[in-house]
Design an enzyme around this catalytic site. Sequence first.
Site, PDB file in Angstrom:
ATOM      1  N   SER A   1      -1.681  57.261  32.572  1.00 45.91           N
ATOM      2  CA  SER A   1      -0.794  56.096  32.599  1.00 45.91           C
ATOM      3  C   SER A   1       0.356  56.274  31.638  1.00 45.91           C
ATOM      4  O   SER A   1       0.223  56.917  30.602  1.00 45.91           O
ATOM      5  CB  SER A   1      -1.570  54.831  32.228  1.00 45.91           C
ATOM      6  OG  SER A   1      -0.670  53.738  32.192  1.00 45.91           O
TER       7      SER A   1
ATOM      8  N   LYS B   1      -8.886  53.883  35.305  1.00 41.98           N
ATOM      9  CA  LYS B   1      -7.437  53.811  35.548  1.00 41.98           C
ATOM     10  C   LYS B   1      -7.120  52.723  36.589  1.00 41.98           C
ATOM     11  O   LYS B   1      -6.127  52.004  36.476  1.00 41.98           O
ATOM     12  CB  LYS B   1      -6.910  55.179  36.018  1.00 41.98           C
ATOM     13  CG  LYS B   1      -5.425  55.172  36.417  1.00 41.98           C
ATOM     14  CD  LYS B   1      -4.541  54.778  35.249  1.00 41.98           C
ATOM     15  CE  LYS B   1      -3.048  54.857  35.420  1.00 41.98           C
ATOM     16  NZ  LYS B   1      -2.383  54.553  36.624  1.00 41.98           N
TER      17      LYS B   1
ATOM     18  N   HIS C   1      -7.251  49.507  34.821  1.00 36.34           N
ATOM     19  CA  HIS C   1      -6.029  49.430  34.005  1.00 36.34           C
ATOM     20  C   HIS C   1      -4.887  48.893  34.869  1.00 36.34           C
ATOM     21  O   HIS C   1      -4.166  47.971  34.489  1.00 36.34           O
ATOM     22  CB  HIS C   1      -5.680  50.820  33.451  1.00 36.34           C
ATOM     23  CG  HIS C   1      -4.260  50.937  32.960  1.00 36.34           C
ATOM     24  ND1 HIS C   1      -3.184  51.074  33.819  1.00 36.34           N
ATOM     25  CD2 HIS C   1      -3.728  50.899  31.711  1.00 36.34           C
ATOM     26  CE1 HIS C   1      -2.068  51.124  33.117  1.00 36.34           C
ATOM     27  NE2 HIS C   1      -2.366  51.022  31.838  1.00 36.34           N
ATOM     28  N   ASN C   2      -4.737  49.469  36.051  1.00 33.11           N
ATOM     29  CA  ASN C   2      -3.644  49.041  36.925  1.00 33.11           C
ATOM     30  C   ASN C   2      -3.838  47.603  37.391  1.00 33.11           C
ATOM     31  O   ASN C   2      -2.872  46.856  37.535  1.00 33.11           O
ATOM     32  CB  ASN C   2      -3.529  49.970  38.138  1.00 33.11           C
ATOM     33  CG  ASN C   2      -2.825  51.268  37.783  1.00 33.11           C
ATOM     34  OD1 ASN C   2      -2.818  51.677  36.627  1.00 33.11           O
ATOM     35  ND2 ASN C   2      -2.247  51.915  38.764  1.00 33.11           N
TER      36      ASN C   2
ATOM     37  N   GLU D   1      -2.753  45.442  34.778  1.00 35.74           N
ATOM     38  CA  GLU D   1      -1.276  45.535  34.814  1.00 35.74           C
ATOM     39  C   GLU D   1      -0.701  44.557  35.856  1.00 35.74           C
ATOM     40  O   GLU D   1       0.260  43.836  35.574  1.00 35.74           O
ATOM     41  CB  GLU D   1      -0.923  46.995  35.146  1.00 35.74           C
ATOM     42  CG  GLU D   1       0.512  47.314  35.443  1.00 35.74           C
ATOM     43  CD  GLU D   1       0.649  48.786  35.913  1.00 35.74           C
ATOM     44  OE1 GLU D   1       0.163  49.701  35.220  1.00 35.74           O
ATOM     45  OE2 GLU D   1       1.237  49.007  36.992  1.00 35.74           O
TER      46      GLU D   1
END
Length: 480
Positions: free
Chosen positions: A133, A188, A191-192, A195
């Site tokens: 990222s 990940k 995480h997105n 986001e």
Amino acid sequence: MEKLDIALLGLGVMGQNLALNMDRNGWKVGVWNRHTFEPFDRLAEFITNKAKGTGILGFGELDSLMSQLKTPRVIFLMVKAGDPVDEIIDNLLPLLEKGDIIIDGGNSYFKDTERRVRDLAEHNISFVGCGVSGGEEGALNGASIMPGGDYKAWPVIKPILKSIAAKAEDGTPCCDWVGPGGAGHYVKMVHNGIEYGDMQLIAEVYYAIKHLLDYDNGQIAEIFQEWNSGRLKSYLLEITTKILRHKDYSGHYVLDLILDTSGQKGTGKWSATNALEMDTPLDIITSAVFARNLASNKELRSVMHNHYNLNEHTPVYDGKDLISILESSLYAARLVGYAQGFSLMHVASEEHRWNLDYSSIALIWRAGCIIRSSFLNEIASVYKESPFIQNLLLDDDFNRAIKSALPQWKKGVSYMLKEGFPVPVMSASLNYFLGLVTKNSNANMIQAMRDYFGAHSFERVDCPRGEFFHENWLDTENDS
Ligand code: 6PG
């Protein structure tokens, strides 16, 4: 010729920047690109321009690049997620030997990664699904890196990945081993998802300030800039401030020229789908995905706008008061978004036996990545002290912070709804929180209806858990 440390395959901007980052950190890098001549010779272009003066070597053929690598070979893929990854793996397999390592640095779906780890293990090749990222800038100057898969690869790739990772304020590289199978890509993905939630929250608050206070972009930027020096400090708020101030050559704010339809590549949707599969609430991320879906249908929204012809007005609230309300709302909603993301990882970790270390994940996210924010140090300490805490919101400090933000958070959501502004994620976060703290919920009614029409049975408040009852609802003799 001195043998190469690593091969980087895929010369999109991320791939190019990662190669430059590796080279700058002293690794000997060989690069290759799949579509050599479409739409132009990307490999030649890279080698003669950006990579000029570096030690990076370009290769037109995969076999010659593989023959120049030290063993075990380390191959970093930075290609489009999906079929292209499998195609490259198929092409690589005949050129590799036992013990070689393939790292997939794209946003691959974690189930694909699980499969690749398994399949390649049969060929004695170590496969690593590696979340990266930080966008183009992170790739070049330090990314947040989340590797997972075949642990045998870790001692070999650790020095390379740590060297190209962002460094937190205390100097620690934002990269650590996440877990087996698809754990790296799963983390990940979450995480997105976080986001997505955070971006939508910022967008909702921006819209509220713009319309409720009638502020221009410069004034909104000042508010966000001030927030960014406090507990809301984060990369996304920092770039929002810059976006709000940015003007084109004719003096127009570029933000005001951008069509209000949003795109997405899929990681938010995967998070939402996976939460549904695992029966875990993920209201904030899911609502953010739906908000993008709704936003993308500009035509329908225009038709509906004309059809309903609702009055639009721009009420001017008390500026100071409203700004403080929105700051608290954003803080609380954002914290709940992170808490949901970590809860989802918790469930997935149990399900897949990944043994995720949440403190370490929060530390990896402290710098380099898109959701880096001042929260993450606090989240890391919570999980360090209580690795098995069921929910981040059970932490005493977060409890105090949410309790004091709650009255304003409720006000914020109700103001915006009262004025007719959609706040899907801000309200989803509040709804989730209120649901979470409700001991006696309305689910007794759901169970009663299920039992009435489908004899699905229910548990009773006056009997031990696990005992199920069915009521004869048609016997109305004692009804009032
Ligand atoms: C990152 C970003 C990166 C990418 C997103 C955008 O961590 O560096 O998250 O992965 O910008 O995939 O996702 P959408 O196109 O779905 O918004």
